[in-house]
Design an enzyme around this catalytic site. Sequence first.
Site, PDB file in Angstrom:
ATOM      1  N   HIS A  68     -26.912 -16.924  24.720  1.00 18.14           N
ATOM      2  CA  HIS A  68     -25.598 -16.881  25.913  1.00 18.14           C
ATOM      3  C   HIS A  68     -25.116 -18.133  25.984  1.00 18.14           C
ATOM      4  CE1 HIS A  68     -27.693 -13.081  26.186  1.00 18.14           C
ATOM      5  NE2 HIS A  68     -27.198 -12.635  26.988  1.00 18.14           N
TER       6      HIS A  68
ATOM      7  N   HIS B  37       0.885  -0.988  -0.073  1.00 19.34           N
ATOM      8  CA  HIS B  37       0.050  -0.004  -0.028  1.00 19.34           C
ATOM      9  C   HIS B  37       0.939   1.471   0.042  1.00 19.34           C
ATOM     10  CE1 HIS B  37      -2.412  -3.267   1.604  1.00 19.34           C
ATOM     11  NE2 HIS B  37      -3.439  -2.651   1.086  1.00 19.34           N
TER      12      HIS B  37
ATOM     13  N   GLU C 236     -16.753  -6.092  24.636  1.00 19.00           N
ATOM     14  CA  GLU C 236     -15.590  -6.966  24.707  1.00 19.00           C
ATOM     15  C   GLU C 236     -14.568  -7.100  23.888  1.00 19.00           C
ATOM     16  OE1 GLU C 236     -19.030  -7.253  23.983  1.00 19.00           O
ATOM     17  OE2 GLU C 236     -20.020  -7.871  25.592  1.00 19.00           O
TER      18      GLU C 236
ATOM     19  N   HIS D  28      -4.625   4.128  -2.964  1.00 17.43           N
ATOM     20  CA  HIS D  28      -4.511   3.194  -1.686  1.00 17.43           C
ATOM     21  C   HIS D  28      -3.692   1.952  -1.740  1.00 17.43           C
ATOM     22  CE1 HIS D  28      -6.344   1.325   1.922  1.00 17.43           C
ATOM     23  NE2 HIS D  28      -6.128   0.289   1.112  1.00 17.43           N
TER      24      HIS D  28
END
Lengths: 667, 667
Positions: free
Chosen positions: A471, A30, A409, A260
Site C-alpha cells: 500500500h 482492421h 480504481e 480481424h
Amino acid sequence: LRAAHPDHWMKAAAIRTLTLDAVAAANSGHSGMPMGMADVATVLFEKHLRFDPKAPRWADRDRFILSAGHGSMLVYALMYLTGYEDITLQQIKDFRQWGARTAGHPEYGHAAGIETTTGPLGQGIANSVGFAIAEEHLRARFGTSLINHYTYVIAGDGCLMEGISQEAIALAGKQELSHLIVFWDNNGITIDGKVEIADITNQPARFAASGWHVQEIDGHDPVAIDAAIIAAKKDKRPSMIACKTHIALGSSAQDTSKGHGALTDAKLIADTKAAYGWTAAAFEVPAPIKAEWEAMGARGATARTEWEARFNTLSDAKKADFERIFRMEAPKALSAKIRALKKDVSASAPKVATRKSSEMVLEVVNPIMKETIGGSADLTGSNNTLTKDLGTFGPDNRKGRYVYFGIREHGMAAAMNGMVLHGGVRPYGGTFMAFTDYARGAMRLSALMGVPTIYVMTHDSIGLGEDGPTHQPVEHLSMLRATPNTYVFRPADTVETAEAWEIALTSTTTPSVLALSRQNLPTVRTAHTSTNLTAKGAYVLAEATGKRQVILMASGSEVEVAMAARTQLEAAGIGTRVVSVPSMELFRAQDEAYRKRVLPAGPARIAIEAGVRQSWDWLLLGERGREAKAAFVGMEGFGASAPAELLFEKFGITAANVTAKAKALLG
Amino acid sequence: LRAAHPDHWMKAAAIRTLTLDAVAAANSGHSGMPMGMADVATVLFEKHLRFDPKAPRWADRDRFILSAGHGSMLVYALMYLTGYEDITLQQIKDFRQWGARTAGHPEYGHAAGIETTTGPLGQGIANSVGFAIAEEHLRARFGTSLINHYTYVIAGDGCLMEGISQEAIALAGKQELSHLIVFWDNNGITIDGKVEIADITNQPARFAASGWHVQEIDGHDPVAIDAAIIAAKKDKRPSMIACKTHIALGSSAQDTSKGHGALTDAKLIADTKAAYGWTAAAFEVPAPIKAEWEAMGARGATARTEWEARFNTLSDAKKADFERIFRMEAPKALSAKIRALKKDVSASAPKVATRKSSEMVLEVVNPIMKETIGGSADLTGSNNTLTKDLGTFGPDNRKGRYVYFGIREHGMAAAMNGMVLHGGVRPYGGTFMAFTDYARGAMRLSALMGVPTIYVMTHDSIGLGEDGPTHQPVEHLSMLRATPNTYVFRPADTVETAEAWEIALTSTTTPSVLALSRQNLPTVRTAHTSTNLTAKGAYVLAEATGKRQVILMASGSEVEVAMAARTQLEAAGIGTRVVSVPSMELFRAQDEAYRKRVLPAGPARIAIEAGVRQSWDWLLLGERGREAKAAFVGMEGFGASAPAELLFEKFGITAANVTAKAKALLG
C-alpha cells in the site's frame, strides 16, 4: 439479407467497402470489425442516433462510442458518409498516415465527433458509464428539455474480457443507467483464434447478473436491430444487445482471425465487393447511396435547432452557466475563494494531513462549482473526497454529486474520463496512491486525450504506515512524472494543496494527480501570498540567512524534513535554502531565468522525497547541479509494515540524515 | 451455533480473539474479516486442508490463499495455532511492527507458509488461477502420486469488484480448474458502507456464467461449510462457495463498516469475548483448544511422509529434476545452448525484430527447460511467444505448455505470479509493452515478492507504427526502471536478446521485463563473446577510432541509430564510442571502476531511446557526466499513427539528428 433489405444492404456495404479500401491503401488496420458491425451501425445511425454532423459539439447529442477502437474505420466511414466536416474523403484515403485525422485508433481531438480515444480495450465501455452518469446528472439538473440523450457503445470480445469491463458493467447496473445501450459485437473471433480458446463466458448472463437488460439478436438483421434498440430504450436498466455477427462478413476471411486484421489482398477485396453487389471504384460511394447517408446526417438538424430554441428561452445567467461548464471554465469566484482560504490557513497554520487539506479546499470549492462530481473507490473516509453539500448520486437521487465507485480504481478513472468528455461536469476521484497501478490504463488516456480528470491519490508514501509495502507507493511519483501531459502535485501543506486544486480545476487539457499525505503536516506557507506559487512548480520557501551553501529540495511531507534540516544547518552556520517542489512539470515550464534564480549553480543540493530518486536526477544533476555536490534522501526499495514515524526513521528520511549528508557534501 | 457446535465454536473463537488482541495491540489492522471467516477457516483446516506446518514448503501441500489480504490476522492466527515455526505467539503480539513477520498484509517471504503477498485486492484470486494451472500441469507431468492438491482461496467483496477478478474467473472457468475452490466472504460490507451502495451483482450468477460450480451457504455453519467443500471437490469445475457471513461477528460492530477496520476499544473487545464465552487473558489460547489446533497441524505429517516415500521411489534423475525445478534452477545445458545460439547469430547476423529474436531463443530454450509455460494475452503471433514443441494447455491437454490467456493482461500477470509461487514451472507471457499499464498491479507484486516472472513486452516504442499513440509506449521504460527489483531489458539484437533471456531464466528473486521491437533490427554483436555482456548492464559496443570525443548511449532499436551516427561522426573525424545499455539495473550493480571504464568523464554524451528521458538523466548528467555536454534524443510526448520509419523521422530519432547534436555539443 441482401435480398430482403436491398436498400439497407447497400448503405451498410458503403461502410464495408470504404473500410476495405482504406485498409488496403494503408496496408494496415482492421477490416473485419467494421465489416461485421456495419449493419448495426447503419440501423443505429438511420433510425435512432440523435446527431447533427454540422454541430458535432451539440451538448444534447447522443454519444456514439466505439469501444472496440481497432475498428476505427467504422467511425471514420460513418462520419464521412453522414457529412462530418472533419472527415473528408481525403481523410479516409489517408487512413493511418502522418497528420491525418483518421489515426489507427479513434483519437479524441483529431476530429469533432470522435467522442473518446479508444484502442486499449475496455476503455470505451468504461468511459461510457461516465458519459451516462453525466447525462443522468445533468438531466436532473437542467431538465429533459435540455439534456435527454443516449450513450451507445459498440464493444467487442476483447472489451468484455478485460477486467475493466466488469467494473464498468457492475457500476452501470447498480446505477441503473437506463440511457446506456451497449452492442456486443459477438463474432466469436479474437487475434489468437476462436474466443472459446480463452473464454466460455455466457456474456448475456454475466450482464444480467449485474442488473442489465439483455437481448440477443442476429446482428445483420436490420429489423431485429431496430426492434432491439427500441426495446432497450424502453427498459429502465442499462441495456446490452448481443449481436451475433460475422467478422469480415462476405469475404473469404469471414469468421476467421485473419479477418480481424488487415485484408489487403486485391483479389479478396474484389471478390468481397462482388459478393456485396458493389461495382463502384475504390473509395467511391455511388451518389444515391451517399445521398441516403447524408439525409441521415441532415435529419438531426431539426432536433438540434429545436433544442437551441429551448435553450434560448433560458435566462442569460442560466445560459451563461450552461455554456461555462461545457467550456470547462471555472467560475469567476474560484480564485478569490482559494485566495481567502490560503490567507486563513497561512494565519491559523493548521497541522493536518494534506488529504484533510484537500477536503478543506473541496468544502470551499464544491458549493461554488456545482459541476464538480466527487467520488472514491471505496476509501471515502481515507481520501477525504466527500463534502457536506454533495449528496449521493444514485437511482433515487440523480442530483447527487458524490459517486460511490466501489472497489474499482480502473473503472472509476475511465468513468471520470467519460464524464469530462461528455462535458458539463468536472469529476475528481480518490484512492490510495499505490493503486495508481490499477488505474494506469485510464490515467494514461486522460493524459493522451488531454482531459482534465483529477485524481486524488492519498497515502502517498511510507507515511501510510502499518498497511505495509503493498500500500506504500515508492516508484509512483517518478512513474507519473514520466508520463507526458500529466500534472503531478505533491503539496507540502494546506496552502499548496489549495493552489494545486486551483490549477487542477482550471486546467482544460491536462489531468492532475494530487499526491496527498496520510499523516499530519505543519503549515509551511505561513506568509500569505496571493500569487499561486505552486503554479511555478518550485519556489524558494525559506532563504539561507548567511552565505548560501546548501539547497534542500523537497516535496509534500518531506518539506517539513527539509525545513527541520535547514534549522539544524543554519544553527551550524551553514546557510541553507529550502526549495519546495510541488510540481516538476510546472517548474520545467518556467523560463531559464526563473529556474536559475531558484536553483543557482554553486551550493550543494539535496533532494528529499519518500520515493525513488529517478525523477529527481534532473534537478540534482541538471539545472546547474553537479554530481559531486548532490545527494538524495528517499527510498531505494519497497517500504515496510510499521508505524509511520518509525519507517521514516528506519529508512533514514530524517532531518538528521539530511544534515549529515549536507555536511559530508561540503566536505 | 455456539450451542450446537461448542467445540468448533471455541476453536473459531481462538482465531477471533487472537485477531482482536493483535489488532488492539497494534492499534491498527482489520478485525472484522478474520472474525467473519473464522468458521470457514476452522472447518477448512480441520477437515480438508492438506498441510504440514513442519514442512511448509512440501511441494504437494494444498495452497491456502487469503485474497482479502487485509484480514491477515486470519492467516497469522491459523499459522500460530497449528504450529508453523515462523509464526510464534511473539510474532502475533508484534503484529504490524517493524521487523515482524506479521506485516499489515501477508507478505510472501516473511514466513514459510504464506503462499503469496496479498492486499491489493483481487490479486490473490488471480494468483490462485496460476497456482491451479501449475498444479494441473504438474499433475499431468508427474502423476497424481506426486502432485494432487487443491488451491483454496478466501476472497472478499473487494476482490470481486476489482476487474482483475473477472479475468481470473473467466480464465479459470474456461480452463475447468477443478482443484480451485474459492470461498466468497459474503458479508455485504465495504469500507464505505453496505456493498449495495456500489454493487448489486449476483455473484453466484456471475461465476456460473463463466463455467463455475456455485454453492451458497451460511458461512458460520460448520456442517454446511464441510458439506460444501466436499461437493466442491467432487465437481469437475472450479468451485465458488458463497459464504453468508457477519463481519466482526459477535461484536457491537458486527455487520457495519466500522467492523471492517480496527476494533481497539477495550470495552468492545471485552464484551465480544464475553459473547464468545472466552475467558482467557489477552493473547492466551487455553491449552485444550490450542491442542486441538496443533492436532490439525500434526495430521498432515502422515500424508507428507507417505508422499516422501513415494517420491523416494523415483529414479535419482527424476528426483533431481523435480527438486531442480522447485528450486527454480535452470538446467545445466542452458548456458551452453545460449552461447551456441549467440555464436550462430553473431556469424549469420540476421536482421530481425527482437520479438522474433526472442522466439529464436525460446525455440532453443523450451525443449531443454520443460518447466517453462508460455502464453500471451491474445497476441501470440505478435509477441512471438509460441514455439513448436509447447502444445496448448487446456482441459483436454494438461501437458500443454502454452496458455491462451485471452485479452487479460492483468489476469495473465497475476496468474504467472501464482505459477512461480506454486513452484515447478517457470512462466513467461506476452503483450504489447503499452499494456504494461493494464498489468501494473501484478507486475509490481512480482517485484515486491521477488518472484522471477518474465514479461515479454513487444512493440516497445513508436516503432509499432500505424496503431498509434494508444499502443506506443513512451513513459513505460522509465516507469519500469523506477520500480525496485525489476530487470528491464531492452536488447539491441538477437545476441542481447539471448543474453537477456539467460538472465531472466536464471533469476530466482527478480522479475524481468523484455522490451522487444516490432521492427527489424540488424545484428550489432557480430563478434562472438562467450561472456554475457548484457549481465554488465551496459558495455562498449563500438570504440572510437581516434580521440574519444563523444559517447553515444542507446538501448534496443536505437542502438542501430547510435551506430549509424557513429559512422557519420567518425567520418567527420570525431572519435565516437557507442555504449549499448540493455539493462540500467545491472549497470547500476557494477562497481565504480567498471562503470568509469564504460563512461569516463570528458566526452560529450548523447543518449538515444525512443521513450522519455527521465531514466537517462542518471547516465547523462551523473556517472561523471555534465549538463553542458549532454543531450538526449528520444520522445517528449506521445507518439502518433503513421508508418514506423516516418515516425522516427518526424520525431527526430535519426542518426542525422544525433550527429548534429553531437557536433553542437562539441561547439
